[in-house]
Motif scaffolding. Sequence first.
Motif, short mmCIF file in Angstrom:
data_model
loop_
_atom_site.label_atom_id
_atom_site.label_comp_id
_atom_site.label_asym_id
_atom_site.label_seq_id
_atom_site.Cartn_x
_atom_site.Cartn_y
_atom_site.Cartn_z
N ASN A 51 14.47 6.19 4.46
CA ASN A 51 14.89 7.52 4.90
C ASN A 51 14.08 7.97 6.12
O ASN A 51 14.62 8.59 7.05
CB ASN A 51 14.74 8.52 3.77
N GLY A 52 12.79 7.66 6.12
CA GLY A 52 11.96 7.99 7.27
C GLY A 52 12.38 7.23 8.51
O GLY A 52 12.38 7.76 9.63
N VAL A 53 12.74 5.97 8.34
CA VAL A 53 13.21 5.17 9.46
C VAL A 53 14.47 5.78 10.06
O VAL A 53 14.62 5.87 11.28
CB VAL A 53 13.47 3.72 9.02
N PHE B 284 0.83 -1.19 0.00
CA PHE B 284 0.00 0.00 0.00
C PHE B 284 0.87 1.25 0.00
O PHE B 284 0.40 2.35 0.20
CB PHE B 284 -0.93 0.01 1.22
N TYR B 285 2.17 1.07 -0.23
CA TYR B 285 3.10 2.19 -0.25
C TYR B 285 3.81 2.21 -1.60
O TYR B 285 3.74 1.27 -2.38
CB TYR B 285 4.13 2.07 0.89
N GLY B 286 4.53 3.33 -1.87
CA GLY B 286 5.24 3.47 -3.13
C GLY B 286 6.72 3.14 -2.96
O GLY B 286 7.09 2.02 -2.64
N ARG B 287 7.58 4.14 -3.14
CA ARG B 287 9.02 3.90 -3.09
C ARG B 287 9.49 3.57 -1.67
O ARG B 287 8.84 3.91 -0.69
CB ARG B 287 9.76 5.14 -3.58
N ARG B 288 10.67 2.94 -1.58
CA ARG B 288 11.24 2.59 -0.29
C ARG B 288 12.49 3.39 0.03
O ARG B 288 12.93 3.42 1.18
CB ARG B 288 11.59 1.10 -0.25
N HIS B 289 13.08 4.04 -0.98
CA HIS B 289 14.30 4.82 -0.76
C HIS B 289 14.14 6.21 -1.36
O HIS B 289 13.47 6.38 -2.39
CB HIS B 289 15.51 4.13 -1.39
N GLY B 290 14.78 7.20 -0.74
CA GLY B 290 14.77 8.55 -1.26
C GLY B 290 16.20 9.01 -1.53
O GLY B 290 17.01 8.26 -2.06
N LYS B 291 16.50 10.23 -1.11
CA LYS B 291 17.84 10.76 -1.36
C LYS B 291 18.87 10.03 -0.50
O LYS B 291 18.53 9.33 0.46
CB LYS B 291 17.87 12.26 -1.07
N ALA B 292 20.13 10.20 -0.87
CA ALA B 292 21.21 9.50 -0.18
C ALA B 292 21.23 9.83 1.31
O ALA B 292 21.00 10.98 1.72
CB ALA B 292 22.55 9.87 -0.81
N LEU B 293 21.50 8.83 2.11
CA LEU B 293 21.52 9.00 3.56
C LEU B 293 22.81 9.69 4.00
O LEU B 293 23.88 9.48 3.45
CB LEU B 293 21.42 7.64 4.25
N ARG B 294 22.69 10.52 5.04
CA ARG B 294 23.86 11.14 5.64
C ARG B 294 24.59 10.12 6.50
O ARG B 294 24.01 9.11 6.92
CB ARG B 294 23.44 12.36 6.48
N ILE C 10 -0.08 -2.19 24.46
CA ILE C 10 0.74 -2.16 23.26
C ILE C 10 0.00 -1.35 22.21
O ILE C 10 -1.18 -1.61 21.93
CB ILE C 10 1.00 -3.58 22.70
N TRP C 11 0.66 -0.34 21.62
CA TRP C 11 0.08 0.48 20.56
C TRP C 11 0.88 0.26 19.28
O TRP C 11 2.06 -0.12 19.31
CB TRP C 11 0.11 1.96 20.94
N LEU C 12 0.23 0.53 18.17
CA LEU C 12 0.86 0.37 16.86
C LEU C 12 0.67 1.63 16.04
O LEU C 12 -0.45 2.16 15.97
CB LEU C 12 0.23 -0.82 16.13
N GLU C 13 1.73 2.12 15.40
CA GLU C 13 1.61 3.21 14.43
C GLU C 13 2.00 2.67 13.06
O GLU C 13 3.11 2.17 12.86
CB GLU C 13 2.49 4.41 14.80
N ILE C 14 1.07 2.78 12.13
CA ILE C 14 1.25 2.27 10.77
C ILE C 14 1.73 3.40 9.87
O ILE C 14 1.03 4.40 9.69
CB ILE C 14 -0.07 1.68 10.24
N GLY C 15 2.92 3.25 9.30
CA GLY C 15 3.46 4.29 8.42
C GLY C 15 3.84 5.53 9.20
O GLY C 15 3.22 6.58 9.06
N PHE C 16 4.88 5.44 10.03
CA PHE C 16 5.21 6.55 10.93
C PHE C 16 5.98 7.67 10.25
O PHE C 16 6.28 8.68 10.88
CB PHE C 16 5.96 6.06 12.17
N GLY C 17 6.29 7.55 8.96
CA GLY C 17 6.89 8.66 8.22
C GLY C 17 8.21 9.09 8.80
O GLY C 17 9.15 8.31 8.94
N GLY C 18 8.31 10.38 9.17
CA GLY C 18 9.54 10.91 9.75
C GLY C 18 9.67 10.67 11.23
O GLY C 18 10.68 11.06 11.83
N GLY C 19 8.65 10.08 11.85
CA GLY C 19 8.75 9.66 13.24
C GLY C 19 8.40 10.70 14.28
O GLY C 19 8.56 10.45 15.48
N GLU C 20 7.92 11.88 13.86
CA GLU C 20 7.62 12.92 14.85
C GLU C 20 6.60 12.45 15.89
O GLU C 20 6.80 12.59 17.10
CB GLU C 20 7.09 14.19 14.16
N HIS C 21 5.51 11.89 15.40
CA HIS C 21 4.45 11.45 16.31
C HIS C 21 4.89 10.22 17.10
O HIS C 21 4.64 10.11 18.31
CB HIS C 21 3.17 11.15 15.51
N LEU C 22 5.53 9.28 16.45
CA LEU C 22 5.97 8.04 17.11
C LEU C 22 6.90 8.35 18.28
O LEU C 22 6.70 7.86 19.40
CB LEU C 22 6.66 7.14 16.10
#
Length: 232
Positions: A94-96, A15-25, A62-74
């Motif tokens: 990249n979000g991980v 249910f998601y698109g790409r898995r990688h974005g710009k190069a990691l620091r 136990i709580w679950l967050e689906i698709g936590f993106g950049g992790g701000e809320h998590l």
Amino acid sequence: MIETLTGAAQPRRNFYGRRHGKALRPTQRRHLEELLPRLAVPGVTPGGAVDPAALFPGAREIWLEIGFGGGEHLAATAAAHPDIGLLGCEPFVNGVAMTLRQIELGGAVGNVRLHVGDARDLVDLLPDGALGRVYLLYPDPWPKARHRDRRFTSPENLTALARVMAPGAELRLATDIADYVEHSLASVAQVPAFERGAAPIDAPWPGWHRTRYEAKALTAGRRPNYLIFVRR
């Protein structure tokens, strides 16, 4: 095609698109190499098993967050609720990496575990009634009609979630896409295990922590919507 836990071939259900974005620091690569192995949910493989009670001994829920993106809320939620075990799923590497940094800075390493991949692969392995809350925040809207079946709030996915949610547990959805709201309401109407909560749609629930996606939506002039569905 992918292989299910029973060994039968099924169509890939991403249910998601790409898995990688710009190069990691370099610091992001370090977090992926050093911190992620400590926080990764073990056993999310065909034939595996996940016991959240063993991952979070003594946790109140136990709580679950689906698709936590950049992790701000998590990261903010984990830091605010140290007595809660928080599972997070996100396929975008990249979000991980961003999330790992926030978790480390917030000191919430002890009560977070992450699955880098499809949330449904984790949900399939959870025991019945394991979750006290599920967050689905600004999911990919898949706006094209031919892609609607990729939206996470399908009757199939909601039924799978219902199995692993305890009675009274809440599914909390935030989105800035009006059509996603309508689609979700229509899907919930087909799943007797859920009922809509009484919370207003135009106000976030207590303890809400804004995500980068909500900030972008507000900048673009789109209105956030907040929905709560309760496991009967």
